[in-house]
Enzyme design. Sequence first.
Site, PDB file in Angstrom:
ATOM      1  N   SER A 271       0.853  -1.184   0.000  1.00  0.00           N
ATOM      2  CA  SER A 271       0.000   0.000   0.000  1.00  0.00           C
ATOM      3  C   SER A 271       0.887   1.232   0.000  1.00  0.00           C
ATOM      4  O   SER A 271       2.113   1.123   0.039  1.00  0.00           O
ATOM      5  CB  SER A 271      -0.890  -0.003   1.238  1.00  0.00           C
ATOM      6  N   LYS A 272       0.234   2.381  -0.005  1.00  0.00           N
ATOM      7  CA  LYS A 272       0.988   3.639  -0.120  1.00  0.00           C
ATOM      8  C   LYS A 272       2.061   3.792   0.947  1.00  0.00           C
ATOM      9  O   LYS A 272       3.087   4.406   0.711  1.00  0.00           O
ATOM     10  CB  LYS A 272       0.015   4.813  -0.052  1.00  0.00           C
ATOM     11  N   ARG A 273       1.797   3.197   2.132  1.00  0.00           N
ATOM     12  CA  ARG A 273       2.815   3.429   3.163  1.00  0.00           C
ATOM     13  C   ARG A 273       4.110   2.658   2.882  1.00  0.00           C
ATOM     14  O   ARG A 273       5.122   2.887   3.531  1.00  0.00           O
ATOM     15  CB  ARG A 273       2.247   3.163   4.560  1.00  0.00           C
TER      16      ARG A 273
ATOM     17  N   GLY B  88       5.545   3.026   0.080  1.00  0.00           N
ATOM     18  CA  GLY B  88       6.212   3.836  -0.944  1.00  0.00           C
ATOM     19  C   GLY B  88       5.324   3.943  -2.164  1.00  0.00           C
ATOM     20  O   GLY B  88       4.105   3.809  -2.062  1.00  0.00           O
TER      21      GLY B  88
END
Length: 484
Positions: free
Chosen positions: A253-255, A257
């Site tokens: 996911s976005k966390r 990167g």
Amino acid sequence: MSNIKVRFAPSPTGPLHIGGARSALFNYLFAVSNQGELVLRIEDTDVDRSKREYEQEIIESLHWLGIKWTEGMGARGKNGPYRQTERVSIYQEYAQNLLESGQAYYCFCTEEELEQERQELISKGETPRYLGKCRYLSDAEKEAKIDQGIKPTIRFQVPANKIYVVDDIVRGRVSFESDGIGDFIILKSDGLPTYNFAVVIDDVLMGITHVIRAEEHLPNTPRQLMIYEALNFKRPAFAHISLILGSDRQKMSKRHGATSLIQYREMGYLPAAMFNFLSLMGWAPEGEEQLLSPSEIAGAFTLDRVSKSPAVFDMDKLNWINQQYIKKLDISELTSLVKPFLDNSPYAGSIGQMSQEKYELMIATVRDHLVCLSDITQEVAVIFDQIEYETEALQVLQSEGVQAVLQTFADEFPASNSPEDMKQHLKAVMKKTGAKAKNVFMPVRCAVSGKVHGPDLPNLISIWGKEETLNRIDAAIKIIHKGF
Ligand code: GLU
């Protein structure tokens, strides 16, 4: 050409995700390795979330990655249109067939009624599903609802007590019980189809032989199998490829990167490196070799080497692969690839005044330090930024004999300053002062760059040329005098 035909069918509700890119890639590799065909279809029936900009961005990302399709969006094909919202009448016709054969029915339930049913089932600890309230409405009841202005949906009537089995090429045999699955909507009240319905109609009409897609669609498969069965369609083979996890083994996911392919392009990852890296996410060639060209990968790709276990997105590996690809580029190619990054850097003005020869020398000098193309700005900073002396560099400058070395270096500086001339000059300074290589190279490096490490010294000096280099040496000698 074989009769193998696959498709990539993205929903244009966002940019092309790494997982989507990997699905597209595996479909492409499977098609190429079997002399088959790849279709690009746009699944835009979620009209609230689908956007043409995303569609464009997805297509651009696929082109960038080097994925080519022979049929579908932007390509030829006799099975179009390839955008689902342009195929609505086709789905409506098949929904009508199912209504007529009694395998589907109109449902007039309102959102509130459905929500109430859901809550009741949840409170009883049961799987929330539609229990078939509208299945047996009489014609009169239906007419009354229509008269009230209620627009019905069409639901597929799920056969009771059946087991649906799929022999998935990646996951093996998977069975699903129909009982946990409620009658599902195939056509919404606005006449648009749902994913599970449209996907089957399209895959059949487009002659798809193998459905290769993300594991997250496995739970949708039984619904699709039911539609195949109800319409007497021949099923394709299925291959559900594993999830991509972040380094902490959680779903990517976005966390973790960047998650969209375009972001990797913007950071300066090369498409061939990305192609190579993504192909190794869940697939492995026979040997140990990790650096493979697209044609080598396509030549070696088989679905039986696609792993059932999740793939982990290993940023270090991607960086390593990208660095190797950058090292293999020839300078003129690299020069044009880094240009957009430098044009947007604070050094654009100074670079604009450099000769082509110097510019290419600068790129060649820092090339081996680039992990991705955007690193170029920080790597060339030493050439353009004001010197900031590191403490270690100041210590070197203070050492005995350094001033004499720097003075000789400046006094005897030759008229021409190619990298080779600079190498010879540094050697001449060693000879003249009797200092060892390290006692010449290190002080000169610290004097001209303020740092103990950096790119090749003769190249650096050559890039600056005589005037700039001597100004830097002068400034360093002044610092030694001041005795900081
Ligand atoms: N439109 C679906 C998605 O983007 C495709 C699913 C499929 O390949 O069947 O996830």
